[in-house]
Design a protein around this motif. Structure first.
Motif, short mmCIF file in Angstrom:
data_model
loop_
_atom_site.label_atom_id
_atom_site.label_comp_id
_atom_site.label_asym_id
_atom_site.label_seq_id
_atom_site.Cartn_x
_atom_site.Cartn_y
_atom_site.Cartn_z
N GLU A 36 0.85 -1.18 0.00
CA GLU A 36 0.00 0.00 0.00
C GLU A 36 0.88 1.23 0.00
N TYR A 71 -6.81 -7.44 -1.24
CA TYR A 71 -6.50 -6.09 -1.69
C TYR A 71 -7.36 -5.81 -2.91
N GLY A 82 -7.01 3.42 2.61
CA GLY A 82 -6.48 2.67 1.48
C GLY A 82 -7.51 1.71 0.98
#
Length: 150
Positions: A106, A124, A116
């Motif tokens: 990240e 993710y 994020g």
């Protein structure tokens, strides 16, 4: 084949030592907390595995300079097992990941703000490009002649 890919956060700053001799080699040791989903319970309880990792040479120097507690990483490498006898005469077995490649998972801004694209469930999500529908981007009419495939 012995290959492992992990994504997790550093539990503390890497511990870096240098080998002795004319060509000193950096040896960075760190532990990644890797989420493990608990599929047996219907609740959202996640647990983590704490995986020891070792990076050598330039990778070790990079870890020393840029990695800090809480940094989210993707690491690939191989699992190595070993054993030794401690000072009490007890045989101790070890398992660690020898790092071949390590990357940030990240941005620095996302890690410092706690935001994020990390969903908190161990996956993710890459942001979709603007104009994307169902993960696919619309291509304007008349541009298909410029594409390398038809």
């Amino acid at each position: 084949m012995n290959k492992v890919i992990l994504m997790g956060r550093l539990t503390r700053d890497p511990e870096v030592r240098y080998s002795q001799g004319e060509n000193a080699l950096a040896i960075a040791r760190y532990t990644l907390a890797v989420d493990r989903r608990n599929f047996r319970n219907s609740g959202d309880e996640n647990t983590a595995d704490f995986i020891p990792c070792v990076a050598f040479g330039k990778s070790g120097e990079f870890a020393e300079k840029y990695f800090h507690k809480g940094t989210k990483l993707v690491v690939s490498g191989r699992i190595q097992t070993g054993s030794y006898t401690n000072k009490d005469g007890v045989k101790v077995y070890t398992t660690e990941v020898i790092v071949d490649d390590q990357e940030f998972a990240e941005s620095k801004n996302a890690s410092s703000s706690g935001e994020g694209n990390y969903s908190g469930t161990g996956s993710y999500r890459r942001p979709e490009p603007s104009g994307a529908v169902d993960g696919f981007m619309n291509i304007p009419d008349g541009i298909d002649e410029e594409l390398p495939f038809n």
